[in-house]
Design a protein around this motif. Sequence first.
Motif, PDB file in Angstrom:
ATOM      1  N   SER A 137     -38.686  16.955 103.875  1.00 48.85           N
ATOM      2  CA  SER A 137     -37.794  16.230 102.972  1.00 48.85           C
ATOM      3  C   SER A 137     -36.588  15.698 103.754  1.00 48.85           C
ATOM      4  O   SER A 137     -36.449  15.948 104.950  1.00 48.85           O
ATOM      5  CB  SER A 137     -37.312  17.145 101.845  1.00 48.85           C
ATOM      6  OG  SER A 137     -36.582  18.239 102.386  1.00 48.85           O
ATOM      7  N   GLU A 138     -35.753  14.949 103.077  1.00 43.08           N
ATOM      8  CA  GLU A 138     -34.541  14.409 103.696  1.00 43.08           C
ATOM      9  C   GLU A 138     -33.356  15.328 103.422  1.00 43.08           C
ATOM     10  O   GLU A 138     -33.199  15.834 102.308  1.00 43.08           O
ATOM     11  CB  GLU A 138     -34.247  13.020 103.140  1.00 43.08           C
ATOM     12  CG  GLU A 138     -33.015  12.366 103.764  1.00 43.08           C
ATOM     13  CD  GLU A 138     -32.789  10.971 103.219  1.00 43.08           C
ATOM     14  OE1 GLU A 138     -33.249  10.008 103.842  1.00 43.08           O
ATOM     15  OE2 GLU A 138     -32.145  10.852 102.145  1.00 43.08           O
ATOM     16  N   ALA A 139     -32.542  15.531 104.448  1.00 41.39           N
ATOM     17  CA  ALA A 139     -31.312  16.317 104.285  1.00 41.39           C
ATOM     18  C   ALA A 139     -30.225  15.392 103.737  1.00 41.39           C
ATOM     19  O   ALA A 139     -29.260  15.044 104.424  1.00 41.39           O
ATOM     20  CB  ALA A 139     -30.897  16.936 105.613  1.00 41.39           C
ATOM     21  N   THR A 159     -27.079  12.449 111.397  1.00 41.32           N
ATOM     22  CA  THR A 159     -27.440  11.040 111.227  1.00 41.32           C
ATOM     23  C   THR A 159     -28.876  10.938 110.693  1.00 41.32           C
ATOM     24  O   THR A 159     -29.630  11.918 110.709  1.00 41.32           O
ATOM     25  CB  THR A 159     -27.351  10.281 112.558  1.00 41.32           C
ATOM     26  OG1 THR A 159     -28.346  10.813 113.462  1.00 41.32           O
ATOM     27  CG2 THR A 159     -25.971  10.429 113.183  1.00 41.32           C
ATOM     28  N   GLU A 160     -29.234   9.746 110.253  1.00 42.90           N
ATOM     29  CA  GLU A 160     -30.597   9.509 109.784  1.00 42.90           C
ATOM     30  C   GLU A 160     -31.606   9.814 110.893  1.00 42.90           C
ATOM     31  O   GLU A 160     -32.651  10.420 110.651  1.00 42.90           O
ATOM     32  CB  GLU A 160     -30.757   8.057 109.329  1.00 42.90           C
ATOM     33  CG  GLU A 160     -30.089   7.719 108.018  1.00 42.90           C
ATOM     34  CD  GLU A 160     -30.983   8.053 106.831  1.00 42.90           C
ATOM     35  OE1 GLU A 160     -32.102   8.579 107.052  1.00 42.90           O
ATOM     36  OE2 GLU A 160     -30.557   7.805 105.691  1.00 42.90           O
ATOM     37  N   ILE A 173     -26.587  14.118 105.418  1.00 41.51           N
ATOM     38  CA  ILE A 173     -26.435  12.732 105.874  1.00 41.51           C
ATOM     39  C   ILE A 173     -25.207  12.099 105.212  1.00 41.51           C
ATOM     40  O   ILE A 173     -24.404  11.419 105.864  1.00 41.51           O
ATOM     41  CB  ILE A 173     -27.711  11.924 105.547  1.00 41.51           C
ATOM     42  CG1 ILE A 173     -28.885  12.428 106.385  1.00 41.51           C
ATOM     43  CG2 ILE A 173     -27.485  10.433 105.802  1.00 41.51           C
ATOM     44  CD1 ILE A 173     -30.221  11.807 106.017  1.00 41.51           C
ATOM     45  N   LYS A 174     -25.052  12.328 103.914  1.00 42.23           N
ATOM     46  CA  LYS A 174     -23.933  11.736 103.185  1.00 42.23           C
ATOM     47  C   LYS A 174     -22.590  12.219 103.708  1.00 42.23           C
ATOM     48  O   LYS A 174     -21.619  11.462 103.748  1.00 42.23           O
ATOM     49  CB  LYS A 174     -24.051  12.069 101.697  1.00 42.23           C
ATOM     50  CG  LYS A 174     -25.130  11.277 100.962  1.00 42.23           C
ATOM     51  CD  LYS A 174     -25.140  11.633  99.487  1.00 42.23           C
ATOM     52  CE  LYS A 174     -26.165  10.811  98.724  1.00 42.23           C
ATOM     53  NZ  LYS A 174     -26.200  11.176  97.282  1.00 42.23           N
ATOM     54  N   THR A 175     -22.516  13.485 104.092  1.00 39.15           N
ATOM     55  CA  THR A 175     -21.246  14.057 104.566  1.00 39.15           C
ATOM     56  C   THR A 175     -21.030  13.836 106.062  1.00 39.15           C
ATOM     57  O   THR A 175     -20.017  14.284 106.616  1.00 39.15           O
ATOM     58  CB  THR A 175     -21.184  15.558 104.262  1.00 39.15           C
ATOM     59  OG1 THR A 175     -22.327  16.215 104.843  1.00 39.15           O
ATOM     60  CG2 THR A 175     -21.191  15.802 102.752  1.00 39.15           C
TER      61      THR A 175
END
Length: 229
Positions: free
Chosen positions: A132-134, A144-145, A138-140
Amino acid sequence: MNEENEDSGTAGDFNLSISDMMSALCAIFVLLCIGIILQLKQISEHYVRTKYTLYDDLNKEFYADLKNWNAEINSENLSIRFKDPDVLFVMNQAVLRNSYKQILDDFFPRLLKVVSDYENLIEEIRIEGHSSEATERIKTGRITERQDYEEGMELSQARTRSVLSYCLNDTKYPKENEWIRSKIIAIGYSKSHPVKVNGKIDWNASRRVEFRIKLNSDSEIQKYLATEQ
């Protein structure tokens, strides 16, 4: 004048024979193309029938267990998806939980029993890992992507290798069966193939392991085309 007419007639006959020859060659080419198309159509139809027959056999074998395993079989790509990551692995690790080992103990030998009737038609049996995506990290800005993708790739690959190793070394299947060792592979995809629910990515559902059966239809088509060249 007569000589000129005779020459003209000879030239006309020559031009007509060339035209007839070209028409005949075109007709032969068209017939060859039609033959190739019909043969490729037969190969394609054969593997479509095989795919759905294999799906039916998998469904018959595992239908009663899918709910307990939180798994599903996809008829389009011949994959068996295990959907509950909390049952499968220790969080953020490639360590198999005992609950997943118990499933594999039952599942893997039965899978081989089903596919044994299709050995000549199977190119690969893939164990595919998906992460899954973290999103919050990433938002904080904590990651990085690219870093997220690379971490997911490392984890998903490690998990599929763990599943592969357990299946081949710890489950009870005929160890003399060298065919399966030549066909089974482990692949990690990180987060590149997420699951979508109602058109939106469901990252929790995207954390999964799939056993995917790939038929050798593409290889057979390439072999046929190579013989026609």
